[in-house]
Design a protein around this motif. Structure first.
Motif, PDB file in Angstrom:
ATOM      1  N   ILE A 100       0.853  -1.185   0.000  1.00 25.87           N
ATOM      2  CA  ILE A 100       0.000   0.000   0.000  1.00 25.87           C
ATOM      3  C   ILE A 100       0.892   1.239   0.000  1.00 25.87           C
ATOM      4  N   LEU A 101       0.717   2.057  -1.026  1.00 27.64           N
ATOM      5  CA  LEU A 101       1.597   3.210  -1.226  1.00 27.64           C
ATOM      6  C   LEU A 101       1.563   4.195  -0.066  1.00 27.64           C
ATOM      7  N   TRP A 102       0.378   4.544   0.423  1.00 24.28           N
ATOM      8  CA  TRP A 102       0.305   5.544   1.496  1.00 24.28           C
ATOM      9  C   TRP A 102       0.926   5.025   2.783  1.00 24.28           C
ATOM     10  N   VAL A 103       0.894   3.723   3.022  1.00 23.89           N
ATOM     11  CA  VAL A 103       1.545   3.155   4.209  1.00 23.89           C
ATOM     12  C   VAL A 103       3.065   3.265   4.056  1.00 23.89           C
ATOM     13  N   LYS A 104       3.559   3.012   2.855  1.00 20.30           N
ATOM     14  CA  LYS A 104       4.996   3.172   2.604  1.00 20.30           C
ATOM     15  C   LYS A 104       5.436   4.609   2.842  1.00 20.30           C
ATOM     16  N   LEU A 105       4.624   5.569   2.387  1.00 17.18           N
ATOM     17  CA  LEU A 105       4.956   6.979   2.585  1.00 17.18           C
ATOM     18  C   LEU A 105       4.955   7.343   4.075  1.00 17.18           C
ATOM     19  N   VAL A 106       3.990   6.837   4.817  1.00 14.76           N
ATOM     20  CA  VAL A 106       3.941   7.095   6.263  1.00 14.76           C
ATOM     21  C   VAL A 106       5.172   6.505   6.942  1.00 14.76           C
ATOM     22  N   LEU A 107       5.571   5.315   6.539  1.00 15.41           N
ATOM     23  CA  LEU A 107       6.760   4.682   7.119  1.00 15.41           C
ATOM     24  C   LEU A 107       8.023   5.491   6.808  1.00 15.41           C
ATOM     25  N   ILE A 108       8.124   5.998   5.599  1.00 12.51           N
ATOM     26  CA  ILE A 108       9.287   6.819   5.235  1.00 12.51           C
ATOM     27  C   ILE A 108       9.307   8.101   6.060  1.00 12.51           C
ATOM     28  N   LEU A 109       8.146   8.745   6.202  1.00 15.83           N
ATOM     29  CA  LEU A 109       8.062   9.960   7.023  1.00 15.83           C
ATOM     30  C   LEU A 109       8.402   9.662   8.477  1.00 15.83           C
ATOM     31  N   LEU A 110       7.935   8.540   8.966  1.00 18.56           N
ATOM     32  CA  LEU A 110       8.243   8.126  10.332  1.00 18.56           C
ATOM     33  C   LEU A 110       9.748   7.928  10.512  1.00 18.56           C
ATOM     34  N   ALA A 111      10.389   7.298   9.553  1.00 16.66           N
ATOM     35  CA  ALA A 111      11.843   7.085   9.622  1.00 16.66           C
ATOM     36  C   ALA A 111      12.590   8.414   9.597  1.00 16.66           C
ATOM     37  N   LEU A 112      12.162   9.326   8.742  1.00 17.45           N
ATOM     38  CA  LEU A 112      12.814  10.633   8.681  1.00 17.45           C
ATOM     39  C   LEU A 112      12.646  11.405   9.985  1.00 17.45           C
ATOM     40  N   TYR A 113      11.432  11.373  10.551  1.00 17.39           N
ATOM     41  CA  TYR A 113      11.202  12.067  11.820  1.00 17.39           C
ATOM     42  C   TYR A 113      12.028  11.438  12.941  1.00 17.39           C
ATOM     43  N   LYS A 114      12.120  10.119  12.919  1.00 16.62           N
ATOM     44  CA  LYS A 114      12.912   9.415  13.942  1.00 16.62           C
ATOM     45  C   LYS A 114      14.372   9.867  13.878  1.00 16.62           C
TER      46      LYS A 114
END
Length: 125
Positions: A100-114
């Motif tokens: 799911i594309l939007w889940v991948k985007l959320v995970l990438i944003l989460l990694a960047l914020y982390k």
């Protein structure tokens, strides 16, 4: 009212005990970060029982890992790197296996914020 207090103390005690075990495993095993779980145990023990909180604060684990983080407000470079690498591994594996594309985007944003949080907000001691 007494039963609610008793149940909440029991929940905090169980959560604190579980996070303590995971924290100890994290100290021993290089794959698991131990400090966040030990901090969670300290919080849960403080909420569940004053006696247990005092007992935990006298342990070497508390003095070496939790107190260092709470009073210095930071982590060692080694601990920061280890926590980030482990979290990145699981985030990358999730990105690979999720379709799911939007889940991948959320995970990438989460990694960047982390990474931002660990680099900028948490002091290196």
């Amino acid at each position: 009212m007494i039963q609610i207090k008793l149940i909440s103390n029991l929940i905090f005690l169980l959560l604190g005990s579980l996070s303590f075990v995971i924290g100890v495993l994290g100290i021993v095993l290089p794959l698991l970060p131990g400090v966040p779980f030990l901090i969670l145990s300290a919080l849960c023990f403080a909420k569940s029982s004053k006696r247990l909180d005092r007992k935990f604060r006298r342990t070497r684990l508390y003095k070496k890992y939790v107190r260092a983080f709470l009073y210095n407000k930071g982590l060692t470079r080694k601990e920061k790197i280890r926590i980030n690498l482990i979290a990145d591994f699981f985030i990358i594996m999730s990105i690979i296996y999720v379709d799911i594309l939007w889940v991948k985007l959320v995970l990438i944003l989460l990694a960047l914020y982390k990474h931002y949080y660990f680099i900028v907000r948490i002091k290196t001691i």
